[in-house]
Write a protein that holds these residues in place. Structure first.
Motif, mmCIF file in Angstrom:
data_model
loop_
_atom_site.group_PDB
_atom_site.id
_atom_site.type_symbol
_atom_site.label_atom_id
_atom_site.label_comp_id
_atom_site.label_asym_id
_atom_site.label_seq_id
_atom_site.Cartn_x
_atom_site.Cartn_y
_atom_site.Cartn_z
ATOM 1 N N LYS A 144 0.810 -1.224 0.000
ATOM 2 C CA LYS A 144 0.000 0.000 0.000
ATOM 3 C C LYS A 144 0.844 1.274 0.000
ATOM 4 O O LYS A 144 0.371 2.331 -0.419
ATOM 5 N N ALA A 145 2.110 1.182 0.447
ATOM 6 C CA ALA A 145 2.966 2.366 0.453
ATOM 7 C C ALA A 145 3.277 2.856 -0.961
ATOM 8 O O ALA A 145 3.653 4.015 -1.151
ATOM 9 N N ASP A 173 1.118 -4.656 3.672
ATOM 10 C CA ASP A 173 1.463 -3.491 4.477
ATOM 11 C C ASP A 173 2.898 -3.619 4.963
ATOM 12 O O ASP A 173 3.297 -4.659 5.487
ATOM 13 N N ARG A 174 3.693 -2.567 4.748
ATOM 14 C CA ARG A 174 5.056 -2.468 5.266
ATOM 15 C C ARG A 174 6.020 -3.475 4.651
ATOM 16 O O ARG A 174 6.921 -3.996 5.326
ATOM 17 N N GLU A 330 3.070 5.666 7.334
ATOM 18 C CA GLU A 330 2.483 5.155 6.099
ATOM 19 C C GLU A 330 3.311 5.516 4.863
ATOM 20 O O GLU A 330 2.927 5.213 3.750
#
Length: 375
Positions: A144-145, A173-174, A330
């Motif tokens: 998502k980044a 995520d991440r 984020e």
């Protein structure tokens, strides 16, 4: 009385107090962010290697990191499986490719071809969709980044890699890269097709050793039996990648230098203000000496004043650092602020202020109690 006197000296000169606290806060924030960036970068560099759970890595000769490695010639997986002690050998195809966005522009990505069924290096931290959907036609998984960079918003959006349409089937995520190039996961066969690689070709071969076999002995055997490759243990590959990105490029040295600069600034500012404050109160300290106060008593007053500065300045600085970490959580920037780092920074700040108090103590040591009667 020591604490009361130290507190009154501490708050008496508001301008000196503000200057002292600003110096400490600046020092704490700079050290926290710079060191946090170093640890965060180290975590990003090693995350994919650690996630693989491999004991040995077969790489191209001189491969420096996961993101930056040429393709192997092919067939290394089967050569590894033929050697004693090898329980599993898994191909992972990795290459830098161009992602064509909806606006016609391109974004370089690190394409990773791997199969979840192999239980090797697969996408983790899935927050939308399912990792198993990677087997769907043209399926890819992105983080998502990097959604804005790829111009996708959700599962089902599409893009194009090297002329082949791809569909986002899951979002993680991440999972970030040190180079800031997005990781894009797909199946091994689809990855090879997009990369124009041979059916037996890969970027890495992940090796797991059978129970009871010595990992180093298996590594040496693989190194001797397979030509034109490096065979590294997981720890060796981790260290090589960290050294390449953080030290060979100078990025790590720059981050550490920034932290040291913050420490130097803090020491100078606190030492200067404590010295000035002590100098302004020399008559009062001389009066205390004339009344029978020992030099040690006055030294403790200055030390308590330094400790108060450290505690208040550290608290404000660490709060600001936590806010910065939260605000960037984020983004593609990773700042890792752990409890151990926070404790280490407190001890450094405390030591910085105590060290800075030495100049003031030296000044007080030279006080002649008789000077109070000469006023």
């Amino acid at each position: 009385m020591i604490y009361t006197l130290a507190l009154r000296n501490f708050i008496h000169d508001r301008i000196s107090l503000i200057v002292t606290l600003v110096g400490i806060v600046f020092s704490v924030v700079l050290m926290a962010i710079q060191i946090g960036l170093y640890f965060g970068s180290e975590q990003v560099i090693t995350s994919t290697i650690e996630q693989s759970r491999a004991q040995l890595w077969i790489t191209a000769i001189g491969a420096q990191s996961f993101d930056d490695s040429p393709m192997l010639k092919g067939g290394e997986k089967y050569a590894a499986l033929s050697r004693p002690g090898v329980a599993a050998a898994l191909d992972v195809a990795v290459n830098i490719m161009d992602w064509r966005r909806l606006d016609g522009g391109t974004q370089a990505v690190v394409l990773i071809g791997t199969d979840p069924d192999d239980k090797g290096l697969t996408a983790w931290n899935v927050i939308s969709g399912s990792a198993a959907d990677i087997y769907k036609p043209n399926g890819v998984i992105v983080d998502k980044a990097y959604l804005d960079d790829l111009q996708v918003k959700q599962v089902g959006d599409t893009g194009e890699i090297r002329g082949q349409k791809v569909v986002v089937v899951a979002i993680t995520d991440r999972i970030r890269s040190f180079t800031t190039l997005p990781y894009v996961f797909t199946t091994l066969s689809r990855g090879r097709t997009i990369m124009s690689a041979a059916p037996n070709q890969s970027g890495f071969v992940l090796v797991r050793v059978k129970p009871g076999y010595n990992v180093e002995a298996v590594r040496k055997d693989l190194q001797a039996s397979i030509r034109d490759v490096d065979v590294l243990t997981n720890d060796e590959f981790l260290k090589r990648a960290v050294h390449h990105w953080l030290w060979a490029t100078g990025a790590g040295a720059a981050l550490i230098a920034g932290a040291v600069l913050g420490l130097i600034v803090g020491v100078v500012v606190v030492a200067q203000t404590l010295y000035a404050s002590t100098k302004d109160h020399l008559n009062e300290f001389a009066t205390l000496r004339a009344l029978g106060a020992s030099a040690g008593y006055i030294h403790r007053v200055i030390m308590v004043q330094a400790v108060l500065s450290a505690v208040i300045g550290y608290s404000i600085g660490m709060l600001e650092a936590i806010i910065i970490v939260w605000a960037t959580r984020e983004t593609q920037l990773v700042i890792l602020l752990t409890p151990m780092l926070a404790l280490a920074l407190f001890l450094i700040t405390l030591g910085m202020c105590v060290f800075s108090a030495i100049s003031a103590i030296i000044k007080v040591t030279r006080i002649d109690p008789a000077m109070v009667f000469s006023r």
